[in-house]
Design an enzyme around this catalytic site. Sequence first.
Site, short mmCIF file in Angstrom:
data_model
loop_
_atom_site.label_atom_id
_atom_site.label_comp_id
_atom_site.label_asym_id
_atom_site.label_seq_id
_atom_site.Cartn_x
_atom_site.Cartn_y
_atom_site.Cartn_z
NE ARG A 8 39.22 -6.68 58.24
CZ ARG A 8 40.33 -6.68 59.18
NH1 ARG A 8 40.19 -7.61 60.44
NH2 ARG A 8 41.30 -6.12 59.13
CG HIS A 11 45.30 -6.27 55.24
ND1 HIS A 11 44.28 -5.52 55.07
CD2 HIS A 11 45.30 -6.48 56.35
CE1 HIS A 11 43.84 -5.02 56.32
NE2 HIS A 11 44.65 -5.77 57.11
CD GLN A 17 48.83 -3.84 58.17
OE1 GLN A 17 47.82 -3.43 58.96
NE2 GLN A 17 49.73 -2.86 58.66
CG ASP A 77 50.22 -11.53 59.48
OD1 ASP A 77 49.75 -11.17 60.69
OD2 ASP A 77 49.51 -11.55 58.46
CB CYS A 128 49.86 -6.32 59.77
SG CYS A 128 49.90 -8.31 60.04
NE ARG A 183 45.65 -0.42 58.17
CZ ARG A 183 44.74 -1.38 58.36
NH1 ARG A 183 45.16 -2.13 59.22
NH2 ARG A 183 43.72 -1.50 57.76
N1 CP Z 1 46.18 -5.28 60.91
C1 CP Z 1 44.84 -5.11 61.00
O1 CP Z 1 44.13 -5.35 59.99
O2 CP Z 1 44.27 -5.23 62.35
P1 CP Z 1 42.80 -5.60 62.61
O3 CP Z 1 42.53 -6.91 61.97
O4 CP Z 1 42.49 -5.57 64.00
O5 CP Z 1 41.87 -4.57 61.56
#
Ligand code: CP
Length: 310
Positions: free
Chosen positions: A100, A127, A130, A227, A267, A295
């Site tokens: 990340r 992403h 997701q 989002d 998300c 997830r």
């Molecule tokens: N949706 C998502 O990626 O959540 P986090 O940022 O908590 O990992």
Amino acid sequence: MSRHFLSGAELDRATLGRLLERAQELKAAPARSHALAEKAIALIFERPSTRTRVSFEVGIVELGGHPVVLRADELQLARGESVRDTALVLSRQVAAIGLRSGSDQALAELAQHASVPVFNMLTPREHPCQALADLLTIKEACGRLEGLRLAYVGDATNVARSLVRLGVLAGMEVALASPPGFALSPDEARGLAEQMRAGAGCGRLVEVALHSDPRAAAAGANVLYTDVWVSMGDEESAAARRRALEPYRIDDALLDLGADGAFALHCLPAHPGEEITAEVLYGERQRIWEQAENRRHAQKALLEWLLEAW
Ligand code: CP
């Protein structure tokens, strides 16, 4: 050559379908696979995370593996060691690396130099993990993906981009509604769809529809998606964002424009009263909490595929 999962462009339609089937199998029988037995998976977080971190950690343990969670400030990366050297070193210790990052370039460099699979746990542009869980959630609810209409309403974030990619690959119609300044450009949206359509390997022309009116996107949609309006790193422009995005809230009236049984996805993290009402977020017309659980199931299937367990 290792398999990677950087944007979803690595998949073809058949592989996406198999990933989602496998995720459903693993959800039904969580202890069924020990594909990661005696394997360690590095999870590097340069940014905060709740869902991604926990779902990967628990999923890796369920697959019999060992997650090695690394915060960027604990790594020599933070003191100037190169991404290349980090990739070379980690590849000799772990079976796959998740990242990340605030930099798509860093992810690309990691994948270029790693000799093990690399997967994207969120970058500014993409992403895909997701979106994989999102498609799993829609498939569970509707029994299929092809021919469904997904309306994404609000700030066209990395999640919107990944939904265009994987939605089009699955044969869905993706409609985006965003205000000026917060939308994907028509060229980019069509370019993403064109790239994924090639991998879809089918003649059906799936379009990405761009709207500024959220009601136009929501009309006839099976799924309404949103989002947050102020994402990580956007704090300085928070007031301007809230002003521009105010008409783009998912509420019961917007859901009423959708197809019969239309439901909301998000998300998360959510800001009830901003991009989605509390009534929808905690009500009966959403599958958001199932989506968050998914997830883990989707990513377990992904890890199996990355490590060529099938
Ligand atoms: N949706 C998502 O990626 O959540 P986090 O940022 O908590 O990992």
